[in-house]
Design an enzyme around this catalytic site. Sequence first.
Site, mmCIF file in Angstrom:
data_model
loop_
_atom_site.group_PDB
_atom_site.id
_atom_site.type_symbol
_atom_site.label_atom_id
_atom_site.label_comp_id
_atom_site.label_asym_id
_atom_site.label_seq_id
_atom_site.Cartn_x
_atom_site.Cartn_y
_atom_site.Cartn_z
ATOM 1 C CE LYS A 135 -12.220 28.982 -25.194
ATOM 2 N NZ LYS A 135 -12.513 28.097 -23.805
ATOM 3 C CE LYS A 216 -9.496 33.076 -19.291
ATOM 4 N NZ LYS A 216 -10.671 33.027 -19.137
ATOM 5 C CG HIS A 241 -19.992 23.522 -20.002
ATOM 6 N ND1 HIS A 241 -19.451 23.956 -21.748
ATOM 7 C CD2 HIS A 241 -20.583 24.926 -19.998
ATOM 8 C CE1 HIS A 241 -18.731 24.835 -21.358
ATOM 9 N NE2 HIS A 241 -19.253 25.961 -19.909
ATOM 10 C CG HIS A 251 -20.559 29.141 -16.459
ATOM 11 N ND1 HIS A 251 -20.282 28.099 -17.523
ATOM 12 C CD2 HIS A 251 -19.611 29.109 -15.766
ATOM 13 C CE1 HIS A 251 -19.133 28.119 -17.794
ATOM 14 N NE2 HIS A 251 -18.398 28.680 -16.924
HETATM 15 P P1 NAD Z 1 -24.251 36.591 -15.515
HETATM 16 O O1 NAD Z 1 -23.862 37.272 -16.461
HETATM 17 O O2 NAD Z 1 -25.609 35.665 -15.767
HETATM 18 O O3 NAD Z 1 -24.247 37.405 -14.218
HETATM 19 C C1 NAD Z 1 -24.572 36.360 -12.574
HETATM 20 C C2 NAD Z 1 -25.870 36.860 -12.450
HETATM 21 O O4 NAD Z 1 -25.168 37.798 -11.353
HETATM 22 C C3 NAD Z 1 -27.172 37.700 -12.937
HETATM 23 O O5 NAD Z 1 -28.070 38.032 -12.613
HETATM 24 C C4 NAD Z 1 -26.422 39.103 -13.382
HETATM 25 O O6 NAD Z 1 -27.475 40.569 -13.770
HETATM 26 C C5 NAD Z 1 -25.729 40.153 -12.235
HETATM 27 N N1 NAD Z 1 -24.926 40.905 -11.707
HETATM 28 C C6 NAD Z 1 -23.846 40.917 -12.617
HETATM 29 N N2 NAD Z 1 -22.707 41.651 -11.681
HETATM 30 C C7 NAD Z 1 -23.671 42.474 -10.898
HETATM 31 C C8 NAD Z 1 -23.022 42.779 -9.778
HETATM 32 N N3 NAD Z 1 -22.005 44.116 -10.023
HETATM 33 N N4 NAD Z 1 -24.107 42.948 -8.447
HETATM 34 C C9 NAD Z 1 -25.301 42.447 -8.327
HETATM 35 N N5 NAD Z 1 -25.614 41.569 -9.558
HETATM 36 C C10 NAD Z 1 -24.904 41.403 -10.309
HETATM 37 O O7 NAD Z 1 -23.318 35.310 -15.061
HETATM 38 P P2 NAD Z 1 -21.823 34.888 -14.933
HETATM 39 O O8 NAD Z 1 -21.819 34.085 -13.502
HETATM 40 O O9 NAD Z 1 -21.181 36.128 -14.529
HETATM 41 O O10 NAD Z 1 -21.087 34.184 -16.255
HETATM 42 C C11 NAD Z 1 -21.678 33.224 -16.665
HETATM 43 C C12 NAD Z 1 -21.245 32.778 -18.289
HETATM 44 O O11 NAD Z 1 -20.307 33.344 -18.229
HETATM 45 C C13 NAD Z 1 -21.699 31.785 -18.731
HETATM 46 O O12 NAD Z 1 -22.838 32.533 -19.158
HETATM 47 C C14 NAD Z 1 -20.488 31.271 -19.096
HETATM 48 O O13 NAD Z 1 -20.188 30.592 -20.488
HETATM 49 C C15 NAD Z 1 -19.603 32.511 -19.226
HETATM 50 N N6 NAD Z 1 -18.342 32.501 -19.406
HETATM 51 C C16 NAD Z 1 -17.312 32.766 -20.360
HETATM 52 C C17 NAD Z 1 -16.134 32.198 -20.734
HETATM 53 C C18 NAD Z 1 -15.211 33.655 -21.179
HETATM 54 O O14 NAD Z 1 -13.830 32.970 -21.229
HETATM 55 N N7 NAD Z 1 -15.703 33.814 -22.292
HETATM 56 C C19 NAD Z 1 -14.992 32.282 -18.799
HETATM 57 C C20 NAD Z 1 -16.025 30.994 -18.076
HETATM 58 C C21 NAD Z 1 -17.389 31.413 -17.860
HETATM 59 N N1 GLY Z 2 -13.063 29.880 -19.374
HETATM 60 C C1 GLY Z 2 -12.109 28.837 -20.326
HETATM 61 C C2 GLY Z 2 -11.260 29.390 -21.028
HETATM 62 O O1 GLY Z 2 -11.411 30.875 -20.842
HETATM 63 O O2 GLY Z 2 -10.514 29.194 -21.690
#
Ligand code: NAD
Ligand code: GLY
Length: 356
Positions: A135, A216, A241, A251
């Site tokens: 996704k 998953k 959300h 998130h």
């Molecule tokens: P993010 O990518 O913003 O990362 C969170 C924080 O961690 C950021 O400040 C980043 O710079 C920092 N960071 C990343 N790696 C690091 C590391 N190794 N060490 C220290 N800091 C680090 O957020 P997230 O929580 O990873 O992801 C949330 C996003 O993912 C949302 O936009 C959500 O909608 C999306 N999401 C997508 C799916 C999908 O299936 N595509 C599923 C769940 C969430």
């Molecule tokens: N995080 C929801 C999906 O990948 O379907």
Amino acid sequence: MEKIALQTPSFRGDIYIGEGAAERLRGLAAGQKNFAVADSNVFALYPAFFERYFSDCKIFVLPAGEENKTFENLGKILSAMAEAGLHRTSRLFAVGGGVVGDIAGLAAALYMRGISCVQVPTTLLAQVDSGVGGKTAVDLSGVKNVVGAFFQPCEVLVDPSFVKTLPPREIKCGLGEIVKYAALDEGIFDALESREGGLDDLDFLVSLIPACVRHKAKVVAADEREQGERKSLNVGHTTGHAIELSSGMSHGECVLWGMLFETELAEKYGVCDGAFGERLRRLVRRALEIKPFVLPDFSTIGKAAEKAKADKKNADDGNIRMAVGVRKGEWTLFSLPFEKYRAGLEEIAGKLRARF
Ligand code: NAD
Ligand code: GLY
């Protein structure tokens, strides 16, 4: 190192999990026509990593944070890819959390109608969830992930050594998605529920990554385009959300709050087994009580509920749809007319305000 194949009807991608998985980049990233996207935090934290694997190719550094998962930045990434002269056989590497994975994955899907993409998730949340399954998306007009594509990465390299540098709040966010799997998967539920120490112990959480990814991968292989089973992966996400968009909270922590609200709603309407709902909510509360303790504004939950109207799971009938765990290893889709949904959230928020 564990290797999991994700086979959809039209694509096969491999997921490598284990310390040293990133070493595969040595072969994959070589070549001047490849391109990497990282966020500013990850780029600053891992200079030797980028020097080792990406010295040949152009690196686009995205400012960190959800507020940068925008259409405008997507355009900037695509322009940089064109200026770097990428061609159809080039590869794009998304190195970072879910924000980078989502926006860079979408850039790979769009550039020349699709070039090969390798996801290197660096947050716990991205390693258990967003890095896997294809996704990709950006946020637009105040709606999360409203512009996107299903586009499978050819490889996902899940190297848990990255998570050692995560701040506690990001570990808690990753736990949020792991608790989501607990609502769906008996083994993960039991592992979390029977855990006597803290749920935020990093070794414990890392030990759960393969089970989450296996769950998953199985769901995505059966329903890549979210016509049925994949909707289960949105447990807690409708309200999560809505809270995320109206509060600016992260998130993963919003998924936990979303699960707390939606599980109680499901219990109230007899949709889920009461004893299971209570056990699940106890688990969610254990996760939520981990520091840093970030509370949504319970007094504005009715306003936040409005945001759920734009949720992609809704049918066009004015009802709000939620995926909820109903008993161990089982889930269902549960709909409520908007006014009942909002009133239910407000009632639960009143109780939570007294409790937290
Ligand atoms: P993010 O990518 O913003 O990362 C969170 C924080 O961690 C950021 O400040 C980043 O710079 C920092 N960071 C990343 N790696 C690091 C590391 N190794 N060490 C220290 N800091 C680090 O957020 P997230 O929580 O990873 O992801 C949330 C996003 O993912 C949302 O936009 C959500 O909608 C999306 N999401 C997508 C799916 C999908 O299936 N595509 C599923 C769940 C969430
Ligand atoms: N995080 C929801 C999906 O990948 O379907």
